[in-house]
Design an enzyme around this catalytic site. Sequence first.
Site, PDB file in Angstrom:
ATOM      1  N   GLY A  71       4.208   1.974   5.033  1.00 31.97           N
ATOM      2  CA  GLY A  71       5.328   1.915   4.100  1.00 31.97           C
ATOM      3  C   GLY A  71       5.969   3.262   3.846  1.00 31.97           C
ATOM      4  CB  THR A  72       4.518   6.578   3.088  1.00 33.71           C
ATOM      5  OG1 THR A  72       3.718   6.055   2.016  1.00 33.71           O
ATOM      6  CG2 THR A  72       5.030   7.953   2.704  1.00 33.71           C
ATOM      7  CG  ASN A 150       4.135   0.086  -6.754  1.00 36.91           C
ATOM      8  OD1 ASN A 150       5.357   0.205  -6.789  1.00 36.91           O
ATOM      9  ND2 ASN A 150       3.328   1.069  -7.060  1.00 36.91           N
ATOM     10  CD  GLN A 178       2.741  -4.034  -3.744  1.00 34.73           C
ATOM     11  OE1 GLN A 178       2.206  -5.143  -3.693  1.00 34.73           O
ATOM     12  NE2 GLN A 178       2.030  -2.919  -3.623  1.00 34.73           N
ATOM     13  CB  SER A 198       2.840  -1.214   4.102  1.00 33.42           C
ATOM     14  OG  SER A 198       1.561  -0.661   4.306  1.00 33.42           O
ATOM     15  N   GLY A 199       1.297  -2.911   6.563  1.00 35.48           N
ATOM     16  CA  GLY A 199       0.238  -3.839   6.929  1.00 35.48           C
ATOM     17  C   GLY A 199      -0.847  -4.010   5.884  1.00 35.48           C
ATOM     18  CG  HIS A 200      -2.502  -0.654   3.373  1.00 34.72           C
ATOM     19  ND1 HIS A 200      -2.972  -0.420   2.096  1.00 34.72           N
ATOM     20  CD2 HIS A 200      -1.440   0.134   3.535  1.00 34.72           C
ATOM     21  CE1 HIS A 200      -2.207   0.500   1.529  1.00 34.72           C
ATOM     22  NE2 HIS A 200      -1.272   0.855   2.376  1.00 34.72           N
ATOM     23  CB  THR A 236       0.234   6.612  21.997  1.00 35.99           C
ATOM     24  OG1 THR A 236       0.465   7.765  22.802  1.00 35.99           O
ATOM     25  CG2 THR A 236      -0.438   5.526  22.827  1.00 35.99           C
ATOM     26  CB  CYS A 324      -4.946  12.958 -13.083  1.00 35.86           C
ATOM     27  SG  CYS A 324      -6.007  11.759 -13.865  1.00 35.86           S
TER      28      CYS A 324
HETATM   29  C1  LIG Z   1       1.722   0.850  -0.988  1.00 38.53           C
HETATM   30  C2  LIG Z   1       3.194   1.029  -1.150  1.00 38.53           C
HETATM   31  C3  LIG Z   1       3.907   1.945  -0.351  1.00 38.53           C
HETATM   32  C4  LIG Z   1       3.220   2.842   0.630  1.00 38.53           C
HETATM   33  O1  LIG Z   1       2.816   2.163   1.790  1.00 38.53           O
HETATM   34  P1  LIG Z   1       1.728   2.857   2.744  1.00 38.53           P
HETATM   35  O2  LIG Z   1       1.617   1.928   3.900  1.00 38.53           O
HETATM   36  O3  LIG Z   1       0.469   2.967   1.947  1.00 38.53           O
HETATM   37  O4  LIG Z   1       2.291   4.190   3.137  1.00 38.53           O
HETATM   38  C5  LIG Z   1       5.266   2.033  -0.536  1.00 38.53           C
HETATM   39  N1  LIG Z   1       5.904   1.278  -1.433  1.00 38.53           N
HETATM   40  C6  LIG Z   1       5.270   0.383  -2.198  1.00 38.53           C
HETATM   41  C7  LIG Z   1       6.048  -0.443  -3.174  1.00 38.53           C
HETATM   42  C8  LIG Z   1       3.901   0.238  -2.091  1.00 38.53           C
HETATM   43  O5  LIG Z   1       3.263  -0.633  -2.886  1.00 38.53           O
END
Ligand SMILES: *Cc1c(COP(=O)(O)O)cnc(C)c1O
Length: 388
Positions: A71-72, A150, A178, A198-200, A236, A324
Amino acid sequence: MKTVYFDNNATTAVDSEVLEAMLPFLRERYGNPSSIHSFGGEVAKPVEEARNAVAALIGASPTEIIFTSGGTESDNAAITSALYMCPTKKKVVVSKVEHPAVLTLGKELERRGFKVEEVPVDSKGRLDMERLEEIVDDSTAVVSVMWANNETGNIYPVEKVAEIAKRHGALFHTDAVQAVGKLPIDLASSSIDMLSLSGHKLHAPKGIGALYVRRGVRFRPFVVGGHQERGRRAGTTNVPGVVALGKAAEIAARDMAEEAKRLAELRDRLEKKLRDAIPSTRVNGDPDNRLPNTTNISFEYIEGESILLLLDRLGVCASSGSACTSGSIEPSHVLRAMGVPYTAAHGAVRFSLSKYNTDEEVDLVVKELPPIIARLRELSPFWPPSEK
Ligand SMILES: *Cc1c(COP(=O)(O)O)cnc(C)c1O
């Protein structure tokens, strides 16, 4: 002790079907899809099948999907590309509640001489559309507003914002990290130019994501080098990651509607039981327009971090969204943007659910949390709140 995982907006468990799908590409099928030999070439097809699955999940065409590291990177790539492609326009418009992937890039762009405007939100976290209309003008290169937040789960009117951007000749990007896999998305019938996922966050591993770039939108690569992804993202190909994302997309498309309903019921029960059992709580965000899996509850007059530590001792994972900074705990920028009072912003806890959460897990939190809150309040100098 069993882990009770209510922090799925931070990251999710890899689905076992996803893991099975990617394993062959970590073991015997480790070729590079860009190679001339057939050992490498044979993994090109699974990569394209995964691209089809990701495209299908969001109503896009496979050629509009660029695989990235997450995502980033997708957020960074989209916004910087838009600026590069419109060199005469120096303004970027974002919301105040974007993920740090967008807001920190905004700060960096300001240092580089761009004008970055943050559109405010109201007390429920809803976007100030009137301000947005005033801020977006013909000097705007790109507008970026997230599909869903998020921290609160709030869903934003991205289609309306895209239309406003269009009217001024600006590109529109949305961070849909999200939203993808939780909400139906059909980009074919939309004005959105670019979208990050984002996959995770949808049961694929960390380190894989995608950027959708609408056909016809000019794009400049963010990561340069080799000719992978048709020259749009060098490096790659992360074949196991891509295959995993494809499988996760397929599963999400298959199960989303049913799962959303179940999650909303589970989330609503958790929220209601906690609010019934604990005085001085408030739900942050817009209960009428949010993701089915997220609740952000303030337990007023105590610190969210203390709650999280005591929940952690029971194996329960949740989150506060606070940062923090230099030793002191700052409430999250999202709650601050919403003007959530100090005593409530500090006591905010986010529970974010997934398909793996059960009724029993909700029961556990509903049973264990009220005495934790009561104990912490006994120690709080602000409790009980004085009558006005
Ligand atoms: C987690 C998140 C990201 C970042 O995605 P990554 O794959 O961890 O870099 C960006 N935007 C939102 C809204 C997220 O929840």
